[in-house]
Write an enzyme that holds these catalytic residues in place. Structure first.
Site, PDB file in Angstrom:
ATOM      1  N   SER A 200      -2.308  28.832   4.398  1.00 26.01           N
ATOM      2  CA  SER A 200      -2.937  29.274   5.633  1.00 26.01           C
ATOM      3  C   SER A 200      -1.869  29.742   6.622  1.00 26.01           C
ATOM      4  CB  SER A 200      -3.745  28.124   6.245  1.00 26.01           C
ATOM      5  OG  SER A 200      -4.656  28.593   7.208  1.00 26.01           O
ATOM      6  N   CYS A 331      -9.051  18.323  12.153  1.00 26.19           N
ATOM      7  CA  CYS A 331     -10.304  18.702  11.508  1.00 26.19           C
ATOM      8  C   CYS A 331     -11.367  17.619  11.620  1.00 26.19           C
ATOM      9  CB  CYS A 331     -10.055  19.034  10.032  1.00 26.19           C
ATOM     10  SG  CYS A 331      -8.915  20.403   9.789  1.00 26.19           S
TER      11      CYS A 331
END
Length: 381
Positions: A200, A331
């Site tokens: 990412s 998250c």
């Protein structure tokens, strides 16, 4: 008010050069890469140049790099396709993987009847290799192993090459979430026989919403997203050219400056560790995060002598003082259950204390650390 960002494991500040290149592309190269006219060809050239840049650094072929929306999509693509298309009926993983892996594995277990085995971990969250070897040896089922290279919460490093060789010796596929390591560590994927990795861009000072999967050639994975032939048929949808260019620029700069920035960030981490230990003899580092050899140089996860029920207030106080850090991973920062990683490895006494993750980048300073320690000292006392 002073602002101190110590949450780079959640996302990093975008480099100015990345923003400049993305802005230029959005203004000047706006064609669809699938179009045959000159506008489309210009866009396509940028996408393929980025692919070549990445492939060369990782020592793989361009056909093995597939652009995605980020690490979560890359993890899903590999895990889902391995079960649906490669005949995998068994997955070996650990209970401290990122939820992009764990939740996908849960889904595959329920929807496809996949057998899931969890490798043993020691008290520091390190994978017990003998346990992995035993699991690989006790079944003839077609198996995929999914273990992350750098744990996003406690920073533990996995011996990627050793695990890859072990999987290869037992004819198992090996997938690794390398979201916290690409851009921070050198990876030669010819030397490391991993089959799949997930990456990412926003973890190494690139834009959010873009990443890539490395898919070893001849693996025969099929697309998860259908509707077009983009990405060599493995990922339908018009490519986000500006994001891909931003990823490339961030990727190039990460490796161009790797040695210098790694040395500086390592010094910051060491300094932070030394200073926070002075606050109280009861301060502990979770996992191997305080060990410079066994963890990434980019983060620490520290257990403080404060009751866990006060964690929200502590984070609120830090935020009021302009300090950004995390409880567990971003998250799941709103989850009531807390960090699944820490719940797995901490003893009952330490679970009742506050644990915070502080993560660093070359944008930080020693003055940032001093300020954070000063604020923490006031909170603890």
């Amino acid at each position: 008010m002073k602002k101190v960002y110590l949450d780079s494991a959640a996302t990093t500040k975008i480099r100015t050069e990345v923003i400049d290149d993305m802005t230029r592309v959005m203004q000047e190269v706006y064609g669809n890469p699938s179009s045959s006219h000159s506008f489309g060809r210009s866009a396509k050239t940028l996408v393929e140049t980025a692919r070549k840049t990445i492939a060369k650094r990782l020592n793989v072929t361009t056909s093995e790099i597939v652009f995605t929306s980020g690490g979560t999509e890359a993890d899903n693509l590999v895990l889902l396709s391995a079960v649906k298309d490669l005949g995998v009926t068994r997955i070996i993983t650990s209970k401290i993987e990122h939820h992009a892996v764990l939740h996908t594995v849960d889904y595959l277990e329920k929807a496809y009847g996949v057998t899931v085995d969890y490798v043993d971990l020691d008290n520091n969250g390190e994978v017990v290799i003998s346990s992995l070897e035993q699991l690989l040896s006790t079944s003839e089922a077609k198996t995929l192993v999914s273990l992350m290279h750098v744990n996003n919460e406690i920073g533990n490093l996995l011996d990627l090459k050793h695990v890859a060789q072990l999987c290869k010796a037992h004819n198992a596929y090996f997938h690794s979430d390398t979201v916290q390591s690409v851009g921070h560590f050198e990876l030669d994927l010819q030397d490391i026989p991993v089959d799949f990795i997930a990456v990412s861009a926003h973890k190494f000072h690139g834009p959010k919403g873009v990443g890539f999967a490395f898919i070893r050639k001849h693996s025969n994975l099929k697309p998860m997203i259908h509707g077009g032939e983009q990405e060599r048929g493995l990922r339908a949808g018009t490519e986000a050219v500006h994001n891909i260019v931003g990823l490339e620029t961030a990727f190039k700069l990460a490796y161009k400056n790797l040695e210098k920035e790694r040395e500086f960030v390592s010094q910051l981490k060491t300094y932070f560790c030394n200073e926070i230990m002075q606050l109280s003899p009861l301060v502990k580092f979770n996992g191997f995060s305080g060990n410079m050899e066994k963890s990434t140089y980019t983060l620490i996860n520290v257990c403080l002598p404060i009751e866990a029920r006060k964690s929200d207030m502590l984070l609120f106080q830090l935020d009021l003082k302009g300090i950004a850090c995390s409880r567990g991973s971003a998250c799941q920062s709103g989850a009531l259950k807390g960090s699944h990683v820490l719940n797995e490895i901490l003893n009952e006494a330490d679970k009742r204390k506050v644990s915070l993750r502080f993560s660093f980048s070359h944008f930080n300073t020693f003055e940032d650390v001093d300020y954070a320690i000063e604020v923490l000292k006031a909170c603890i006392n």
